[in-house]
Write a protein that holds these residues in place. Structure first.
Motif, PDB file in Angstrom:
ATOM      1  N   LEU A 191       6.294   3.557  11.834  1.00  0.00           N
ATOM      2  CA  LEU A 191       5.484   2.670  11.007  1.00  0.00           C
ATOM      3  C   LEU A 191       6.067   1.276  11.098  1.00  0.00           C
ATOM      4  N   ARG A 192       5.228   0.282  10.892  1.00  0.00           N
ATOM      5  CA  ARG A 192       5.724  -1.086  10.770  1.00  0.00           C
ATOM      6  C   ARG A 192       5.258  -1.660   9.443  1.00  0.00           C
ATOM      7  N   LEU A 193       6.223  -2.032   8.639  1.00  0.00           N
ATOM      8  CA  LEU A 193       5.943  -2.675   7.361  1.00  0.00           C
ATOM      9  C   LEU A 193       5.950  -4.189   7.537  1.00  0.00           C
ATOM     10  N   SER A 194       5.112  -4.839   6.742  1.00  0.00           N
ATOM     11  CA  SER A 194       5.056  -6.295   6.738  1.00  0.00           C
ATOM     12  C   SER A 194       5.218  -6.786   5.307  1.00  0.00           C
ATOM     13  N   CYS A 195       5.780  -7.961   5.184  1.00  0.00           N
ATOM     14  CA  CYS A 195       5.904  -8.608   3.875  1.00  0.00           C
ATOM     15  C   CYS A 195       5.591 -10.081   4.069  1.00  0.00           C
ATOM     16  N   ALA A 196       4.558 -10.531   3.403  1.00  0.00           N
ATOM     17  CA  ALA A 196       4.127 -11.918   3.541  1.00  0.00           C
ATOM     18  C   ALA A 196       4.284 -12.648   2.214  1.00  0.00           C
ATOM     19  N   ALA A 197       4.594 -13.923   2.307  1.00  0.00           N
ATOM     20  CA  ALA A 197       4.745 -14.739   1.102  1.00  0.00           C
ATOM     21  C   ALA A 197       4.083 -16.082   1.323  1.00  0.00           C
ATOM     22  N   SER A 203       2.849  -4.529   3.013  1.00  0.00           N
ATOM     23  CA  SER A 203       1.760  -3.721   3.555  1.00  0.00           C
ATOM     24  C   SER A 203       2.297  -2.868   4.694  1.00  0.00           C
ATOM     25  N   GLY A 204       1.499  -1.887   5.104  1.00  0.00           N
ATOM     26  CA  GLY A 204       1.858  -1.083   6.263  1.00  0.00           C
ATOM     27  C   GLY A 204       2.385   0.305   5.960  1.00  0.00           C
ATOM     28  N   GLY A 205       2.546   0.634   4.697  1.00  0.00           N
ATOM     29  CA  GLY A 205       3.016   1.972   4.365  1.00  0.00           C
ATOM     30  C   GLY A 205       1.954   3.023   4.626  1.00  0.00           C
ATOM     31  N   GLY A 206       2.367   4.280   4.482  1.00  0.00           N
ATOM     32  CA  GLY A 206       1.425   5.368   4.688  1.00  0.00           C
ATOM     33  C   GLY A 206       2.128   6.677   4.900  1.00  0.00           C
ATOM     34  N   LEU A 207       1.347   7.652   5.366  1.00  0.00           N
ATOM     35  CA  LEU A 207       1.855   8.994   5.646  1.00  0.00           C
ATOM     36  C   LEU A 207       2.058   9.129   7.152  1.00  0.00           C
ATOM     37  N   VAL A 208       3.225   9.615   7.535  1.00  0.00           N
ATOM     38  CA  VAL A 208       3.536   9.771   8.952  1.00  0.00           C
ATOM     39  C   VAL A 208       4.336  11.057   9.123  1.00  0.00           C
ATOM     40  N   GLN A 209       4.195  11.678  10.282  1.00  0.00           N
ATOM     41  CA  GLN A 209       4.950  12.891  10.565  1.00  0.00           C
ATOM     42  C   GLN A 209       6.385  12.566  10.952  1.00  0.00           C
ATOM     43  N   PRO A 210       7.290  13.493  10.748  1.00  0.00           N
ATOM     44  CA  PRO A 210       8.669  13.269  11.205  1.00  0.00           C
ATOM     45  C   PRO A 210       8.699  12.917  12.692  1.00  0.00           C
ATOM     46  N   LYS A 243      12.318  10.137   9.336  1.00  0.00           N
ATOM     47  CA  LYS A 243      12.771  11.419   8.825  1.00  0.00           C
ATOM     48  C   LYS A 243      12.198  11.636   7.415  1.00  0.00           C
ATOM     49  N   PRO A 244      12.094  12.858   6.975  1.00  0.00           N
ATOM     50  CA  PRO A 244      11.623  13.099   5.603  1.00  0.00           C
ATOM     51  C   PRO A 244      12.450  12.348   4.554  1.00  0.00           C
ATOM     52  N   GLU A 245      13.732  12.182   4.791  1.00  0.00           N
ATOM     53  CA  GLU A 245      14.572  11.477   3.831  1.00  0.00           C
ATOM     54  C   GLU A 245      14.313   9.968   3.791  1.00  0.00           C
ATOM     55  N   ASP A 246      13.473   9.464   4.683  1.00  0.00           N
ATOM     56  CA  ASP A 246      13.058   8.061   4.610  1.00  0.00           C
ATOM     57  C   ASP A 246      11.915   7.857   3.614  1.00  0.00           C
ATOM     58  N   THR A 247      11.388   8.934   3.083  1.00  0.00           N
ATOM     59  CA  THR A 247      10.300   8.850   2.113  1.00  0.00           C
ATOM     60  C   THR A 247      10.754   8.084   0.874  1.00  0.00           C
ATOM     61  N   ALA A 248      10.021   7.036   0.541  1.00  0.00           N
ATOM     62  CA  ALA A 248      10.375   6.180  -0.587  1.00  0.00           C
ATOM     63  C   ALA A 248       9.313   5.098  -0.742  1.00  0.00           C
ATOM     64  N   VAL A 249       9.421   4.376  -1.839  1.00  0.00           N
ATOM     65  CA  VAL A 249       8.682   3.115  -1.964  1.00  0.00           C
ATOM     66  C   VAL A 249       9.569   2.023  -1.385  1.00  0.00           C
ATOM     67  N   GLY A 280       5.907  -3.290  -3.695  1.00  0.00           N
ATOM     68  CA  GLY A 280       6.289  -2.068  -2.991  1.00  0.00           C
ATOM     69  C   GLY A 280       5.131  -1.435  -2.230  1.00  0.00           C
ATOM     70  N   THR A 281       5.500  -0.683  -1.193  1.00  0.00           N
ATOM     71  CA  THR A 281       4.528   0.080  -0.419  1.00  0.00           C
ATOM     72  C   THR A 281       5.111   1.469  -0.162  1.00  0.00           C
ATOM     73  N   GLN A 282       4.298   2.483  -0.333  1.00  0.00           N
ATOM     74  CA  GLN A 282       4.772   3.860  -0.228  1.00  0.00           C
ATOM     75  C   GLN A 282       4.835   4.298   1.226  1.00  0.00           C
ATOM     76  N   VAL A 283       5.967   4.880   1.591  1.00  0.00           N
ATOM     77  CA  VAL A 283       6.149   5.507   2.898  1.00  0.00           C
ATOM     78  C   VAL A 283       6.457   6.980   2.661  1.00  0.00           C
ATOM     79  N   THR A 284       5.642   7.837   3.237  1.00  0.00           N
ATOM     80  CA  THR A 284       5.841   9.283   3.114  1.00  0.00           C
ATOM     81  C   THR A 284       5.956   9.883   4.496  1.00  0.00           C
ATOM     82  N   VAL A 285       7.072  10.566   4.726  1.00  0.00           N
ATOM     83  CA  VAL A 285       7.324  11.214   6.007  1.00  0.00           C
ATOM     84  C   VAL A 285       7.273  12.721   5.780  1.00  0.00           C
ATOM     85  N   SER A 286       6.234  13.342   6.298  1.00  0.00           N
ATOM     86  CA  SER A 286       6.035  14.762   6.037  1.00  0.00           C
ATOM     87  C   SER A 286       5.120  15.358   7.100  1.00  0.00           C
TER      88      SER A 286
END
Length: 114
Positions: A18-24, A7-14, A86-92, A107-113
Motif C-alpha cells: 500500500l502507499r499512504l499519502s499525507c497532504a497539507a 489517504s491510501g489505507g485499506g485492506l490488503v493481504q499479507p 504483515k498482519p502485525e502492521d494492522t493499525a491506524v 488517521g487512515t486504517q490499514v488492515t493486513v489480513s
C-alpha cells in the motif's frame, strides 16, 4: 487551521503493498519535519518513520527494509510506501507535522489480513 489529511489505507493481504499519502495545505510544507505513526487496538501510538526537511529518513526497526518514506514539497505531500505487509502492521496510521507546532492528521486504517 493546519490539518494534514491522510489517504491510501485499506485492506490488503499479507505480502501485499500500500502507499499512504499525507497532504497539507496553507503551510510552507518544506519547513516541516514529517512523520508517520501508527496505533493498533489496545496499544500506544508508535513511530513508524520520519523524514526531515533535509530529506533524512529514519525508520523503526520493525519496518526497515519494507517501508519507505518520501516527500514531495512541490505537492505538499509525504508518502509511506509499504511493501511485504504483515498482519502485525494492522493499525491506524497517522501523519505528523512538526516545526514549532505539531499537527496530527485524523488517521487512515490499514488492515493486513487474508
Amino acid at each position: 487551521q493546519v490539518q494534514p489529511v491522510e489517504s491510501g489505507g485499506g485492506l490488503v493481504q499479507p505480502g501485499g503493498s500500500l502507499r499512504l499519502s499525507c497532504a497539507a495545505s496553507r503551510v510552507t510544507f518544506s519547513l516541516y519535519d514529517m512523520g508517520w505513526y501508527r496505533q493498533a487496538p489496545g496499544k500506544q501510538r508508535e513511530l513508524v518513520a520520519t523524514i526531515t526537511t533535509s530529506h533524512i529518513a529514519n525508520y523503526d526497526d520493525s519496518v526497515k527494509g519494507r517501508f519507505t518514506i518520501s516527500r514531495d514539497n512541490a505537492k505538499n505531500t509525504v508518502y509511506l510506501q509499504m511493501n511485504s505487509l504483515k498482519p502485525e502492521d494492522t493499525a491506524v496510521y497517522y501523519c505528523k507535522m512538526s516545526r514549532v507546532m505539531v499537527y496530527w492528521g485524523q488517521g487512515t486504517q490499514v488492515t493486513v489480513s487474508s
